[in-house]
Design an enzyme around this catalytic site. Structure first.
Site, PDB file in Angstrom:
ATOM      1  N   SER A 128       0.952  -1.038  -0.181  1.00  0.00           N
ATOM      2  CA  SER A 128      -0.212   0.062  -0.069  1.00  0.00           C
ATOM      3  C   SER A 128       0.910   1.292  -0.134  1.00  0.00           C
ATOM      4  CB  SER A 128      -0.736  -0.206   1.256  1.00  0.00           C
ATOM      5  OG  SER A 128      -1.561   1.272   1.572  1.00  0.00           O
ATOM      6  N   TYR A 152      -1.426  -0.611  10.775  1.00  0.00           N
ATOM      7  CA  TYR A 152      -1.804  -1.288   9.604  1.00  0.00           C
ATOM      8  C   TYR A 152      -0.732  -1.146   8.647  1.00  0.00           C
ATOM      9  CZ  TYR A 152      -3.474  -1.559   4.719  1.00  0.00           C
ATOM     10  OH  TYR A 152      -3.780  -1.976   3.531  1.00  0.00           O
ATOM     11  N   LYS A 156       2.280  -3.588   6.792  1.00  0.00           N
ATOM     12  CA  LYS A 156       2.690  -3.765   5.447  1.00  0.00           C
ATOM     13  C   LYS A 156       4.070  -3.547   5.153  1.00  0.00           C
ATOM     14  CE  LYS A 156      -1.256  -4.240   3.541  1.00  0.00           C
ATOM     15  NZ  LYS A 156      -1.586  -5.886   2.887  1.00  0.00           N
TER      16      LYS A 156
HETATM   17  P1  NAD Z   1     -10.888  -7.244   1.387  1.00  0.00           P
HETATM   18  O1  NAD Z   1     -11.025  -7.229   3.156  1.00  0.00           O
HETATM   19  O2  NAD Z   1     -11.952  -7.232   0.588  1.00  0.00           O
HETATM   20  O3  NAD Z   1      -9.860  -8.669   0.986  1.00  0.00           O
HETATM   21  C1  NAD Z   1      -9.008  -9.255   1.886  1.00  0.00           C
HETATM   22  C2  NAD Z   1      -9.499 -10.624   2.062  1.00  0.00           C
HETATM   23  O4  NAD Z   1      -8.804 -11.621   2.852  1.00  0.00           O
HETATM   24  C3  NAD Z   1     -11.000 -10.835   2.442  1.00  0.00           C
HETATM   25  O5  NAD Z   1     -11.779 -11.630   1.381  1.00  0.00           O
HETATM   26  C4  NAD Z   1     -10.733 -11.481   3.860  1.00  0.00           C
HETATM   27  O6  NAD Z   1     -11.950 -12.442   4.120  1.00  0.00           O
HETATM   28  C5  NAD Z   1      -9.510 -12.402   3.666  1.00  0.00           C
HETATM   29  N1  NAD Z   1      -8.633 -12.710   4.694  1.00  0.00           N
HETATM   30  C6  NAD Z   1      -8.527 -11.797   5.886  1.00  0.00           C
HETATM   31  N2  NAD Z   1      -7.900 -12.464   6.712  1.00  0.00           N
HETATM   32  C7  NAD Z   1      -7.619 -13.665   6.389  1.00  0.00           C
HETATM   33  C8  NAD Z   1      -6.918 -14.956   6.821  1.00  0.00           C
HETATM   34  N3  NAD Z   1      -6.685 -14.955   8.167  1.00  0.00           N
HETATM   35  N4  NAD Z   1      -6.916 -16.152   6.179  1.00  0.00           N
HETATM   36  C9  NAD Z   1      -7.541 -16.152   4.816  1.00  0.00           C
HETATM   37  N5  NAD Z   1      -8.266 -14.893   4.137  1.00  0.00           N
HETATM   38  C10 NAD Z   1      -8.321 -13.858   5.037  1.00  0.00           C
HETATM   39  O7  NAD Z   1      -9.688  -6.107   1.043  1.00  0.00           O
HETATM   40  P2  NAD Z   1      -9.226  -5.615  -0.236  1.00  0.00           P
HETATM   41  O8  NAD Z   1      -9.616  -4.157  -0.260  1.00  0.00           O
HETATM   42  O9  NAD Z   1      -9.634  -6.473  -1.320  1.00  0.00           O
HETATM   43  O10 NAD Z   1      -7.745  -5.585  -0.065  1.00  0.00           O
HETATM   44  C11 NAD Z   1      -6.954  -6.830  -0.532  1.00  0.00           C
HETATM   45  C12 NAD Z   1      -5.528  -6.280  -0.016  1.00  0.00           C
HETATM   46  O11 NAD Z   1      -5.068  -5.115  -0.540  1.00  0.00           O
HETATM   47  C13 NAD Z   1      -5.486  -6.325   1.560  1.00  0.00           C
HETATM   48  O12 NAD Z   1      -4.029  -6.890   1.659  1.00  0.00           O
HETATM   49  C14 NAD Z   1      -5.062  -4.742   1.660  1.00  0.00           C
HETATM   50  O13 NAD Z   1      -4.589  -4.426   2.699  1.00  0.00           O
HETATM   51  C15 NAD Z   1      -4.293  -4.216   0.441  1.00  0.00           C
HETATM   52  N6  NAD Z   1      -4.632  -2.941   0.200  1.00  0.00           N
HETATM   53  C16 NAD Z   1      -5.993  -2.657  -0.016  1.00  0.00           C
HETATM   54  C17 NAD Z   1      -6.359  -1.160  -0.354  1.00  0.00           C
HETATM   55  C18 NAD Z   1      -7.690  -0.527  -0.664  1.00  0.00           C
HETATM   56  O14 NAD Z   1      -8.009   0.457  -0.375  1.00  0.00           O
HETATM   57  N7  NAD Z   1      -8.967  -1.740  -0.710  1.00  0.00           N
HETATM   58  C19 NAD Z   1      -5.152  -0.327  -0.438  1.00  0.00           C
HETATM   59  C20 NAD Z   1      -4.022  -0.849  -0.285  1.00  0.00           C
HETATM   60  C21 NAD Z   1      -3.686  -1.925   0.013  1.00  0.00           C
END
Ligand code: NAD
Ligand code: UDP
Length: 342
Positions: A128, A152, A156
């Site tokens: 991120s 958070y 990362k």
């Molecule tokens: P999201 O919460 O929709 O997806 C993450 C998924 O991981 C979920 O489906 C959740 O059920 C699953 N999960 C969580 N803990 C788990 C575990 N212990 N075992 C198995 N599955 C597990 O989030 P997203 O927006 O799709 O983000 C995906 C990734 O991208 C994350 O790592 C997030 O930190 C990163 N990210 C997201 C954003 C954003 O703005 N959405 C920005 C930068 C980085």
């Protein structure tokens, strides 16, 4: 296109993972999803299957359960991994740091243990732009100092360091750390999209919930920043462009040994007021909003220098802010309450 491969998506039922699954399947790759559904619904994957033909399997597994994960990977012929799974709410991470370190860092360690067992050494990680903390200058390129300002972001950063160490342990490792800016929007069908639990922390889902009548008005967190209209500037990127960036990383990973960080952003920023205006245009009416105090920890401006992604991945973001808003609105208006429960 490159040779079809089998890609393990941790967290593949979530927002970014489900969109990436569609793009991978459309490109002919096989997809194996592991997700514990702690922040998602299996319905997203049912819809992915309707949107794209191809081979997608789903396993409800907590990443930290090494033996359950091992059982999924055994015999699955996994070539590479995209590691999305994790917790992502900044405020919650301040209140629950141990849980965040456990799931995000502990989950990554468990994943790496299984990958080592099976000799799988190609990994794309969801990092991120939050790792940049308060940027010294914009646009931000990958040589900028990292220094996350919340738990958070520090998870990362820690995972990035861990993966750097792992990649240093053997020349066989190929790791790409994708530093996302602000993912928004939805698949153009409106069938899959972002479905946050509770009150959204992020701007676009909040705006869309105002548009659909679930919230009365948007509070804009400060209009006294040193920006042209006084509201903060961010680099919003369409989730389908982001998904295409993952496809590019997977298809180029053989030529990317070691561990590299790559920004995924558009390279241009929009203010909160510009987002509200574009969203109002997409929805077809003004969206109620008022100016409130600043939110702690917000930086005035953050946007990417995306040149490295173009050079290494041959990828550029293509979709505009009006498209991001139109697609987010299609998803939200067709699914006012998000995915149905169950
Ligand atoms: P999201 O919460 O929709 O997806 C993450 C998924 O991981 C979920 O489906 C959740 O059920 C699953 N999960 C969580 N803990 C788990 C575990 N212990 N075992 C198995 N599955 C597990 O989030 P997203 O927006 O799709 O983000 C995906 C990734 O991208 C994350 O790592 C997030 O930190 C990163 N990210 C997201 C954003 C954003 O703005 N959405 C920005 C930068 C980085
Ligand atoms: N924002 C806002 N009201 C909200 C949510 C967000 O004004 O209800 C602003 C926030 O202050 C920031 C921008 O919108 O300037 C993007 O916020 P978001 O949380 O989506 O992304 P991040 O701050 O993590 O880049």
């Amino acid at each position: 296109m490159s040779r079809p491969s089998t890609v393990l998506l941790t967290g593949g039922a979530g927002y970014i993972g489900s969109h990436t699954a569609v793009v991978l399947l459309e490109a002919g790759h096989r997809v194996v999803v592991v997700d514990d559904l702690s922040n998602s619904s299996e319905e997203s994957l049912r819809r992915v299957r309707r949107l794209a033909d191809g081979d997608l399997s789903f396993h409800r597994v907590d990443l930290r359960d090494v033996e359950a994960l091992d059982a999924v990977v055994t015999g699955a012929g996994i070539d590479s991994v995209i590691h999305f799974a994790g917790l992502k709410a900044v405020g919650e991470s301040v209140d629950q740091p141990v849980r965040y370190w456990d799931v995000n860092v502990g989950g990554t360690i468990a994943l790496l243990e299984v990958l080592e067992r099976h000799g799988i050494r190609k990994l794309v990680f969801s990092s991120s732009a939050t790792v940049y903390g308060e940027p010294e200058r914009v646009p931000i390129d990958e040589s900028a100092a990292v220094g996350a300002t919340n738990p958070y972001g520090r998870t990362k950063q820690a995972i990035e360091m861990l993966l750097g160490d792992v990649a240093g342990s053997s020349p066989e490792w190929h790791v790409v750390l994708l530093r996302y800016f602000n993912p928004v929007g939805a698949h153009p069908s409106g069938d899959i999209g972002e479905d946050p639990n509770g009150i959204p922390n992020n701007l676009m889902p909040f705006v869309m919930q105002v548009a659909v009548g679930r919230r009365d008005e948007l509070t804009i967190f400060g209009d006294d920043y040193p920006t042209p209209d006084g509201t903060c500037i961010r680099d919003y990127i369409h989730v389908m462009d982001l998904a295409a960036g993952h496809l590019a990383a997977i298809e180029r990973i053989d030529s990317l040994p070691g561990c590299r960080a790559v920004n995924l952003g558009t390279g241009s920023g929009s203010s909160v007021l510009q987002v509200v205006a574009a969203a109002s245009e997409a929805v077809g009416r003004p969206l109620p909003h008022r100016i409130g105090p600043r939110r702690a920890g917000d930086v005035p401006a953050s946007f990417a220098d995306p040149a490295l992604a173009a050079e290494l991945l041959g990828w550029r973001a293509e979709r505009t802010l009006p498209e991001m808003c139109a697609d987010a609105w299609r998803w939200q208006s067709q699914n006012p309450e998000g995915y149905p429960a169950g």
